[in-house]
Each structure stands twice: as C-alpha cells, then as structure tokens.
Design an enzyme around this catalytic site. Structure first.
Site, PDB file in Angstrom:
ATOM      1  N   MET A  27       0.821  -1.206   0.000  1.00 15.16           N
ATOM      2  CA  MET A  27       0.000   0.000   0.000  1.00 15.16           C
ATOM      3  C   MET A  27       0.858   1.259   0.000  1.00 15.16           C
ATOM      4  SD  MET A  27      -2.735   1.182   2.949  1.00 15.16           S
ATOM      5  CE  MET A  27      -1.475   1.548   4.166  1.00 15.16           C
ATOM      6  N   SER A 101       4.079  -6.461   2.116  1.00 11.75           N
ATOM      7  CA  SER A 101       2.896  -6.007   2.835  1.00 11.75           C
ATOM      8  C   SER A 101       1.640  -6.541   2.157  1.00 11.75           C
ATOM      9  CB  SER A 101       2.920  -4.485   2.943  1.00 11.75           C
ATOM     10  OG  SER A 101       2.029  -4.021   3.938  1.00 11.75           O
ATOM     11  N   GLN A 102       0.688  -5.676   1.752  1.00 12.86           N
ATOM     12  CA  GLN A 102      -0.559  -6.190   1.192  1.00 12.86           C
ATOM     13  C   GLN A 102      -0.335  -6.976  -0.103  1.00 12.86           C
ATOM     14  OE1 GLN A 102      -3.159  -2.795   0.497  1.00 12.86           O
ATOM     15  NE2 GLN A 102      -2.420  -2.501  -1.580  1.00 12.86           N
ATOM     16  N   ASP A 221       7.332  -4.042  14.186  1.00 11.24           N
ATOM     17  CA  ASP A 221       6.419  -3.434  13.223  1.00 11.24           C
ATOM     18  C   ASP A 221       5.474  -2.465  13.930  1.00 11.24           C
ATOM     19  OD1 ASP A 221       4.569  -2.922  11.124  1.00 11.24           O
ATOM     20  OD2 ASP A 221       5.044  -4.875  10.250  1.00 11.24           O
ATOM     21  N   HIS A 277       8.312  -2.161   9.879  1.00 16.97           N
ATOM     22  CA  HIS A 277       7.656  -2.749   8.721  1.00 16.97           C
ATOM     23  C   HIS A 277       8.521  -2.660   7.465  1.00 16.97           C
ATOM     24  CE1 HIS A 277       4.187  -4.361   6.723  1.00 16.97           C
ATOM     25  NE2 HIS A 277       4.088  -3.340   5.888  1.00 16.97           N
TER      26      HIS A 277
END
Length: 297
Positions: A27, A101-102, A221, A277
């Site tokens: 994202m 991530s996503q 994170d 992250h």
C-alpha cells in the site's frame, strides 16, 4: 559492506538459468521508481546475475499503480495479475514470488485462485503480509498524506459497507474480531481466500503445490496491527487483546486453506526480522531469503 555480502553470495552461485522472480508492492508504494521497488529489483538483478524480475504494475504509470493500491478492487487486481503472469513468456518454466505487505496476500490469492492456470509458483515469500487481516491502521502505512486519514476513517466506521468493500482495497482485509460473523460474510476478499465460510478445495490444492511458503514477521512493526497477522496469528474472536497463534486458530485446526499440511510437510517457514515494517538489511535478505529460496540452481 553490501558489496562484500553480494560478492560472498556470488562465489557460491552455480552456473545455470536463475528462476524468475515476481514482485508485488504494498500500500502506498509502486512497482518501479528508484525510491521504491525499482531499487530492490536492481538489487536482485545484481545479486542473482541473469535473473528476470517482473515487478507488477497495476495501471499505465507508477502514479496509477500507487492509486490502484488504494482504490482498485482487490479481486479485479488479482484477476488482472493472473492474466499478466499467464501471458509472460519468461515465466513459463515457473517462478518465485515475493509480496511486500498487502502484496503478500494478493500474491497468495493469485496462487490459490490461479495456481492451476499460471506457470508454477515455486516459493512464495511474504514480507509483512496481513494474512489474517488488520484491525487498525497506525500511521496509515508509510505515507503521511490526507488519503491515509480518509482510508482510516472509512475503515473505522464503514469497512463492511458494500460500496467501501468494492472501492477501497484496505477494507477487503479489514478483520474486526468483535464482529466475526459480519467479517466472514461481508469481506469480499480475505474471508474468501481464507475459506472462512465455504471450503474451496482448489484454493487448498493450489497452495499445497508450493515448494515453500515463507512468512516474514517484523518484530518491531509499528504499521501492522496486530503484527502477528504476518504469521497468520490474530485476535481471539470476540475481543481485541488476546492473540492466538496460527496453530491455535480455526484456519489451522480445521486446515481450511492447507496450512496445516504445509506445516507438517516442512513447507511452511516462519522467519522474523528485528526492524519496523519492511525494514531489513541486504545481509539479512541474502542469508534468509536469497540463499535458501531464490538460489538459481
């Protein structure tokens, strides 16, 4: 120091054609800019000479790609990428896939939904993926931008409204542990790929074709809530404090997508990195990901 580790790895490489690699960004990110995955693509090409790297772009430009990471229906993106990978001649012998991530859960959806219609995915690497969803968006990713505030407000108040599910990517993996029934029946993406309501055997069969499914959790994170979702952990239903590990969860105990079998077969790999992250060093990545899973032999 970076050059030293690259050199140490290169002297171990046996001649041969490297397995191609597919990347899918997260994202607020984009496929190809030097401040984004463009630099990481070059890093892989330097460390694995001759490797073909396809960094997925959704749209006609990097700007469209970033916008679509917020506002293009997740299921449409997955379908588009399935077609893209099936038509890429350089992937015909199979490839490794790395999600950021996503992008991690999106690539998993590609494997589950299209694994029998695309070249074989050998190793699926999930870097900070939100496989059991998220419940909270602190800092709204890495962007301090009005879009993030808008996204956060919609998720807090209307994540399961029909138009939000279809118009906002992050809503499709919003998982409210206080209302599991609504999540299971109104999430148009995550609930489906996790076989929450119905069992799609194709999803199980395709996921179990992987050589390895590598889950990387970032121990510090501050972006993903809860960070345990990166290892398929999540809150115990009905509250938002007690966390269950994957092995304690319904998705594992009932083996709803095949993770239990992958685990028993030694194909489900749990790794951790100490950073925030998506923060990892070249040394860590070469040692823990490239050498065991992306080796060109």
């Amino acid at each position: 120091m970076r050059l030293l580790f690259i050199f140490l790895y290169l002297i171990k490489v046996i001649s041969g054609t490297p397995t191609p690699i597919v990347l899918w960004h997260g994202m607020g990110d984009t496929c190809c800019l030097v401040i984004s995955l463009g630099t990481f693509k070059v890093f892989l090409e330097n460390v694995i000479p001759g490797v073909y790297v396809n960094s997925i772009r959704i749209g006609n430009s990097s700007i469209e790609d970033m916008e679509n990471g917020y506002f293009m229906n997740a299921n449409d993106q997955v379908q588009m990428v399935c077609k893209m990978l099936a038509e890429d001649p350089q992937l015909k012998g199979g490839f490794n896939a790395i999600g950021f991530s996503q992008g991690s859960q999106f690539l998993r959806a590609v494997v589950q939904r299209c694994g029998d219609r695309i070249p074989p995915v050998k190793n699926l690497i999930s870097l900070g993926g939100q496989h059991q969803g998220v419940y909270g968006l602190p800092r709204c990713g890495v962007l301090l931008h009005p879009t993030c505030d808008y996204v956060r407000q919609l998720l807090n108040y209307a994540a399961y409204d029909h138009w939000v599910q279809y118009s906002l990517v992050q809503a499709t993996y919003w998982h409210d542990p206080l209302d599991e029934e609504t999540y299971q029946h109104k999430s148009i993406f995550l609930s489906d790929i996790n076989n929450e309501v119905y069992i799609n055997q194709t999803y199980i069969d395709n996921l179990n074709k992987l050589e390895h499914f590598v889950l990387v959790k970032f121990n510090n994170d501050t972006i993903v809530q809860p960070r345990e979702t990166e290892w398929f952990g999540f809150y115990e239903p009905g509250q938002s404090k007690k966390l269950l590990t994957l092995q304690e969860s319904r998705i594992y105990l009932e083996d709803r997508i095949g993770l239990k079998k992958l685990d028993k077969d030694g194909k489900l790999i749990f790794l951790s990195a100490e950073g925030d992250h998506l923060r990892f060093s070249d040394k860590w990545f070469i040692k823990n990901i490239i050498t065991p899973y992306l080796n060109p032999v």
